[in-house]
Structure formats: C-alpha cells, structure tokens
Design a protein around this motif. Structure first.
Motif, PDB file in Angstrom:
ATOM      1  N   ASP A  50      65.658 -28.073  47.218  1.00 19.38           N
ATOM      2  CA  ASP A  50      65.924 -26.649  47.435  1.00 19.38           C
ATOM      3  C   ASP A  50      67.370 -26.481  47.903  1.00 19.38           C
ATOM      4  OD1 ASP A  50      65.544 -23.935  47.649  1.00 19.38           O
ATOM      5  OD2 ASP A  50      64.392 -24.023  49.502  1.00 19.38           O
ATOM      6  N   ILE A  51      67.885 -25.269  47.730  1.00 23.33           N
ATOM      7  CA  ILE A  51      69.263 -24.997  48.134  1.00 23.33           C
ATOM      8  C   ILE A  51      69.349 -24.342  49.507  1.00 23.33           C
ATOM      9  CG2 ILE A  51      70.078 -24.784  45.771  1.00 23.33           C
ATOM     10  CD1 ILE A  51      69.968 -21.701  46.210  1.00 23.33           C
ATOM     11  N   SER A 101      64.464 -27.887  55.517  1.00 17.31           N
ATOM     12  CA  SER A 101      64.689 -27.715  54.082  1.00 17.31           C
ATOM     13  C   SER A 101      63.619 -28.510  53.347  1.00 17.31           C
ATOM     14  CB  SER A 101      66.083 -28.180  53.668  1.00 17.31           C
ATOM     15  OG  SER A 101      66.212 -29.576  53.815  1.00 17.31           O
ATOM     16  N   PHE A 102      63.494 -28.192  52.070  1.00 18.00           N
ATOM     17  CA  PHE A 102      62.583 -28.920  51.196  1.00 18.00           C
ATOM     18  C   PHE A 102      63.445 -29.616  50.165  1.00 18.00           C
ATOM     19  CE2 PHE A 102      59.307 -29.908  48.243  1.00 18.00           C
ATOM     20  CZ  PHE A 102      58.142 -29.978  49.008  1.00 18.00           C
ATOM     21  N   ARG A 103      63.226 -30.906  49.969  1.00 15.55           N
ATOM     22  CA  ARG A 103      64.055 -31.681  49.028  1.00 15.55           C
ATOM     23  C   ARG A 103      64.116 -30.981  47.677  1.00 15.55           C
ATOM     24  NH1 ARG A 103      62.218 -37.533  48.428  1.00 15.55           N
ATOM     25  NH2 ARG A 103      63.124 -37.689  50.498  1.00 15.55           N
ATOM     26  N   ARG A 133      58.330 -21.712  43.927  1.00 14.62           N
ATOM     27  CA  ARG A 133      59.331 -20.633  43.912  1.00 14.62           C
ATOM     28  C   ARG A 133      60.686 -21.190  43.481  1.00 14.62           C
ATOM     29  NH1 ARG A 133      57.663 -16.793  48.935  1.00 14.62           N
ATOM     30  NH2 ARG A 133      55.436 -17.054  48.650  1.00 14.62           N
ATOM     31  N   ARG A 134      61.283 -21.992  44.352  1.00 16.68           N
ATOM     32  CA  ARG A 134      62.581 -22.573  44.022  1.00 16.68           C
ATOM     33  C   ARG A 134      62.481 -24.062  43.690  1.00 16.68           C
ATOM     34  NH1 ARG A 134      63.640 -19.427  48.530  1.00 16.68           N
ATOM     35  NH2 ARG A 134      63.809 -21.265  49.844  1.00 16.68           N
ATOM     36  N   VAL A 135      61.363 -24.669  44.044  1.00 20.64           N
ATOM     37  CA  VAL A 135      61.088 -26.070  43.737  1.00 20.64           C
ATOM     38  C   VAL A 135      59.715 -26.120  43.084  1.00 20.64           C
ATOM     39  CG1 VAL A 135      60.653 -28.345  44.736  1.00 20.64           C
ATOM     40  CG2 VAL A 135      62.479 -26.933  45.673  1.00 20.64           C
ATOM     41  N   GLU A 156      63.359 -32.449  57.057  1.00 18.02           N
ATOM     42  CA  GLU A 156      63.309 -32.303  55.601  1.00 18.02           C
ATOM     43  C   GLU A 156      61.885 -32.576  55.135  1.00 18.02           C
ATOM     44  OE1 GLU A 156      65.364 -34.112  51.595  1.00 18.02           O
ATOM     45  OE2 GLU A 156      64.842 -35.468  53.220  1.00 18.02           O
ATOM     46  N   HIS A 208      57.035 -21.749  51.680  1.00 15.82           N
ATOM     47  CA  HIS A 208      58.183 -20.878  51.419  1.00 15.82           C
ATOM     48  C   HIS A 208      58.977 -21.293  50.178  1.00 15.82           C
ATOM     49  CE1 HIS A 208      57.676 -18.896  55.268  1.00 15.82           C
ATOM     50  NE2 HIS A 208      57.556 -20.081  55.829  1.00 15.82           N
ATOM     51  N   VAL A 209      58.710 -22.491  49.674  1.00 16.42           N
ATOM     52  CA  VAL A 209      59.574 -23.068  48.633  1.00 16.42           C
ATOM     53  C   VAL A 209      58.816 -23.486  47.372  1.00 16.42           C
ATOM     54  CG1 VAL A 209      61.187 -24.947  48.174  1.00 16.42           C
ATOM     55  CG2 VAL A 209      61.159 -23.889  50.429  1.00 16.42           C
TER      56      VAL A 209
END
Length: 83
Positions: free
Chosen positions: A13-14, A9-11, A41-43, A77, A37-38
C-alpha cells in the motif's frame, strides 16, 4: 485494556494509517484491523492470515501487542503470510 494508537501500513500500500487498537489485541487481530482499511481496496485481498511486523520482527499471531512491547504511535507493518 487500554487504547493503543499505531502508525501502520499494509505491505504494497502507499498510505500510512493511524489505527486505534487495544493493548490486549493479539497480533492477528491488529493485522485484521489494519487490513480492513486496505485489503480489496488498494491492495488485492488474499486468503490466509495477516501477520504484523514490529521493529524488524514478526509478532506471533497469538501474542498480545501490549506484551510484545508495542507502544503508542509505534510503526507496524501488516502483510499476508505467504506460507
């Protein structure tokens, strides 16, 4: 060189991702493979290096993950280094 699937996961992100890396990749490269990937986009994307935490410790950027004791399907992470 061997494929190494990781739960990651990326801190901030959900989502938890399945990311395929190589056991000879450095922690810095693994962090980048997760961030692609994150980040943005989401972070929010941020300048600076991406760090990786495994089992409570931050891996040195140049350390190969296979040598750091990271095993298939271990959880890592990624996060932006805030220095």
């Amino acid at each position: 060189m061997a494929p190494l699937p990781l739960s990651a996961s990326f801190r901030g992100d959900i989502a938890v991702l399945l990311v395929l890396v190589d056991d000879q990749d450095t922690a810095e490269v693994v962090g980048q493979k997760i961030a692609v990937h994150v980040a943005g986009r989401r972070v929010a994307a941020a300048p600076g290096p991406v760090r990786v935490r495994h089992e409570g410790r931050v891996l040195p950027a140049g350390q190969r993950v296979g040598e750091a004791g990271v095993s298939p399907m271990d959880y890592v992470e990624a996060f932006y280094d805030e220095r």
